[in-house]
Enzyme design. Structure first.
Site, PDB file in Angstrom:
ATOM      1  N   LYS A 277       0.845  -1.082  -0.027  1.00 36.27           N
ATOM      2  CA  LYS A 277      -0.013   0.020   0.145  1.00 36.27           C
ATOM      3  C   LYS A 277       0.853   1.150   0.068  1.00 36.27           C
ATOM      4  O   LYS A 277       2.035   1.203   0.399  1.00 36.27           O
ATOM      5  CB  LYS A 277      -0.752  -0.144   1.364  1.00 36.27           C
ATOM      6  CG  LYS A 277      -2.159  -0.851   1.223  1.00 36.27           C
ATOM      7  CD  LYS A 277      -2.819  -0.704   2.627  1.00 36.27           C
ATOM      8  CE  LYS A 277      -3.964  -1.664   2.488  1.00 36.27           C
ATOM      9  NZ  LYS A 277      -5.214  -1.436   1.440  1.00 36.27           N
ATOM     10  N   ARG A 351     -10.703 -11.028   1.165  1.00 35.35           N
ATOM     11  CA  ARG A 351     -11.726 -11.924   0.413  1.00 35.35           C
ATOM     12  C   ARG A 351     -10.895 -13.402   0.520  1.00 35.35           C
ATOM     13  O   ARG A 351     -11.819 -14.311   0.520  1.00 35.35           O
ATOM     14  CB  ARG A 351     -11.795 -11.364  -1.124  1.00 35.35           C
ATOM     15  CG  ARG A 351     -10.425 -11.397  -1.881  1.00 35.35           C
ATOM     16  CD  ARG A 351     -10.824 -10.520  -3.262  1.00 35.35           C
ATOM     17  NE  ARG A 351     -10.890  -9.108  -2.826  1.00 35.35           N
ATOM     18  CZ  ARG A 351     -10.792  -8.278  -3.936  1.00 35.35           C
ATOM     19  NH1 ARG A 351     -11.126  -8.721  -4.952  1.00 35.35           N
ATOM     20  NH2 ARG A 351     -11.039  -7.056  -3.483  1.00 35.35           N
TER      21      ARG A 351
HETATM   22  N1  BES Z   1      -8.195  -3.230   3.764  1.00 32.53           N
HETATM   23  C1  BES Z   1      -8.259  -2.964   2.491  1.00 32.53           C
HETATM   24  C2  BES Z   1      -9.371  -2.091   1.981  1.00 32.53           C
HETATM   25  C3  BES Z   1      -9.469  -0.826   2.766  1.00 32.53           C
HETATM   26  C4  BES Z   1      -9.085   0.360   2.260  1.00 32.53           C
HETATM   27  C5  BES Z   1     -10.214  -0.670   4.211  1.00 32.53           C
HETATM   28  C6  BES Z   1      -9.403   1.515   2.980  1.00 32.53           C
HETATM   29  C7  BES Z   1     -10.478   0.483   4.875  1.00 32.53           C
HETATM   30  C8  BES Z   1      -9.939   1.702   3.973  1.00 32.53           C
HETATM   31  C9  BES Z   1      -8.425  -4.234   1.606  1.00 32.53           C
HETATM   32  O1  BES Z   1      -7.665  -5.574   2.078  1.00 32.53           O
HETATM   33  C10 BES Z   1      -7.711  -4.040   0.351  1.00 32.53           C
HETATM   34  O2  BES Z   1      -6.645  -3.445   0.267  1.00 32.53           O
HETATM   35  N2  BES Z   1      -8.461  -3.757  -0.757  1.00 32.53           N
HETATM   36  C11 BES Z   1      -8.068  -3.462  -1.952  1.00 32.53           C
HETATM   37  C12 BES Z   1      -8.727  -4.220  -3.021  1.00 32.53           C
HETATM   38  C13 BES Z   1      -8.074  -4.159  -4.497  1.00 32.53           C
HETATM   39  C14 BES Z   1      -6.439  -4.686  -4.510  1.00 32.53           C
HETATM   40  C15 BES Z   1      -8.790  -4.724  -5.358  1.00 32.53           C
HETATM   41  C16 BES Z   1      -8.206  -2.084  -2.363  1.00 32.53           C
HETATM   42  O3  BES Z   1      -9.521  -1.511  -1.822  1.00 32.53           O
HETATM   43  O4  BES Z   1      -7.643  -1.105  -2.777  1.00 32.53           O
HETATM   44 MN    MN Z   2      -5.651  -5.176   1.594  1.00 34.60          MN
END
Ligand code: BES
Ligand code: MN
Ligand code: ZN
Length: 499
Positions: A277, A351
């Site tokens: 991230k 997921r």
């Molecule tokens: N935990 C994150 C989602 C999230 C983002 C929660 C912001 C709270 C605030 C999740 O694991 C994630 O990283 N999702 C990705 C999915 C993507 C790779 C398809 C995302 O949202 O970028």
């Molecule tokens: Mn994630």
């Protein structure tokens, strides 16, 4: 925080803060506001006459009238009389408790009735709201405002056992949510999967539920390839927690005992893994176990519920980190149900955890399954922060959950689940991809992925990434992780039990 029920005239109560609910625009005062107005020779009417305070919902005015034993009086707006609901009173009580704590008061007495008596639903809501509004995550703060010593709810009539029970139940529900908030607010360093599992076991023990914690060898025996894969890059091994609470009353229809399963994503910290991230996106990822927190909040609330069905809570928990053994883009993992998944993005880890949990849920042949997860940033792009995303094919189920959420101030908005989204999740190497090649509709493709594992079950998915963090104090919501979904689940199950 203990909340006490006490029969007293508002003006007669000696307290640091006396909070009095005032309905908006009725022309004529009623209930506690009227009583206070009489005791103070019109102090409330005088404030209303200035127009500075109208009684709008959650509006406040601090006054120092003659004729009261309290050090100060906080008028809190209840909104128009006909819009007053237990949930609105809950937010009013929360506002009062937060303000009393900010003022450095030691005690708070609340008089929130607008009629001649205090009813059970209002009493319970007031107690729950006070506990929620009083909440602060202070574990790491050396200069935190100290908690109040005492909160009282004033009743114009007798403090009957029924009212006292309602107050105790509201207080317990409030505490349950605060406990869940504390978990979600705890830094990742201090709540790794093993510790989350320990906390779950403690909670289960207090409420008389059973808890089973699957460690790595146990998950290997079962074939939970997804949880294991997500947890592989961390020095803190993953866990899978199974909570079970037996029915507390006889099922309506004889025969088989119905079962409800709730699942919460328990990522104790999400770096994104090798699909790392960006720094801003990572800073709050300690609350990526908010789904798990909501499930634990529900379990902690069980003493206030009487359920004619078995309740199962499942928490797949892992820390999404990087090391030389960590999951890499392109790796293929096998879920509990045998589905193979090509991991195209290690940041789509939630997921994966839920895939195994949904596979595990099947063994109960459940009558309903709800999973909660801070699953996608995309749900916030779609909906903003005003609500969480609800995905289910079942209209009646959607209505039940939406209604439950609405009545506790945890709003849901229905999102689509179409086969088109699943098409994007199909790859060449394995049965499924864990992340679509396209960014568009990422909350929907994530839901479609989950649905593959929920086939055959009455299932709903709540993407709470848009709501699980509070940015500004308001009503029962306090800045930080808020355990969104916990109160919704309690309300929903209360409804299921009544049907
Ligand atoms: N935990 C994150 C989602 C999230 C983002 C929660 C912001 C709270 C605030 C999740 O694991 C994630 O990283 N999702 C990705 C999915 C993507 C790779 C398809 C995302 O949202 O970028
Ligand atoms: Mn994630
Ligand atoms: Zn995540």
């Amino acid at each position: 925080m203990d909340v006490f029920l006490r029969k007293s005239n508002p003006a007669a109560r000696a307290t640091g803060v006396l909070a009095v609910g005032v309905a908006e625009g009725s022309g004529k005062l009623s209930g506690a506001a009227q009583s206070l107005d009489r005791s103070t020779r019109g102090a409330v009417s005088a404030v209303l006459a200035t127009g500075d305070f109208k009684g709008k919902h959650l509006e406040t005015a601090l006054i120092y009238p003659e004729g009261v034993k309290a050090k100060r009086v906080l008028l809190v707006g209840l909104g128009p009389q006909k819009t007053i609901t237990p949930q609105r009173v809950l937010a009013v009580a929360a506002t009062a408790a937060r303000r009393a704590r900010e003022l450095g008061a030691e005690t708070l007495a609340m008089a929130l009735h607008t009629g001649a008596t205090l009813d059970v639903a209002t009493a319970s809501a007031a107690a729950e709201g006070a506990v929620l509004g009083h909440y602060r995550h202070t574990a790491y703060k050396s200069d935190a405002k100290p908690p109040l010593d005492r909160i009282e709810l004033l009743s114009p009539g007798a403090a009957t056992p029924r009212l006292a029970t309602a107050v105790a139940s509201g207080e317990l529900r409030g505490e349950a949510t605060c406990l869940a908030r504390d978990l979600a607010n705890t830094p990742g360093q201090d709540l790794v999967p093993e510790q989350l599992a320990e906390r779950a076991v403690e909670i289960a023990r207090t409420v008389g539920a059973t808890a089973q914690v699957l460690d790595v060898p146990a998950m290997e025996r079962l074939g939970m390839g997804c949880v294991l894969a997500v947890g592989r890059g961390s020095a803190h091994a993953p866990r899978f927690v199974v909570l079970e609470a037996a029915p507390t009353s006889k099922p309506r229809r004889g025969g088989r005992v119905p079962t409800v399963v709730v699942i919460g994503k328990g990522v104790t910290f999400d770096t994104g893994g090798y699909s790392l991230k960006p720094r801003e996106g990572m800073s709050k990822m300690k609350y990526d176990m908010s789904g798990a927190a909501a499930v634990l909040g529900l379990f902690a609330s069980l003493p206030t519920l009487d359920l004619p069905f078995k309740l199962v809570g499942l928490i797949p928990s892992a820390e999404n980190m990087v090391n030389s053994r960590a999951l890499k883009p392109g790796d293929v993992v096998r879920a509990l149900d045998g589905t193979t998944i090509e991991v195209t993005n290690t940041d789509a880890e939630g997921r994966l955890l839920l895939a195994d949990a949904l596979g595990y849920a099947k063994r109960y042949k459940p009558d309903a399954v709800v999973n909660l997860a801070t699953l996608t940033g995309a749900i916030s792009v779609a909906l903003g922060r005003a609500c969480a995303g609800l995905f289910t094919r079942d209209d009646a189920f959607a209505a039940e959950l939406t209604q439950a959420g609405e009545s506790v101030g945890e709003r849901l908005w229905r999102m689509p689940l179409w086969d088109d989204y699943l098409v994007e999740m199909k790859g060449d190497t394995a049965d499924l991809l864990n992340s679509s090649e396209r960014r568009e509709g990422a909350a929907c493709t994530a839901a479609a992925f989950l649905e593959h594992f929920a086939k055959g079950m009455r299932w709903a998915h709540l993407d709470i990434a848009s709501t699980a963090w509070t940015y500004a104090d308001r009503g029962e919501y306090t800045r930080g992780a808020n355990a969104f979904g916990s109160r919704l689940l309690v309300k929903w199950l209360e409804g299921v039990a009544a049907r």
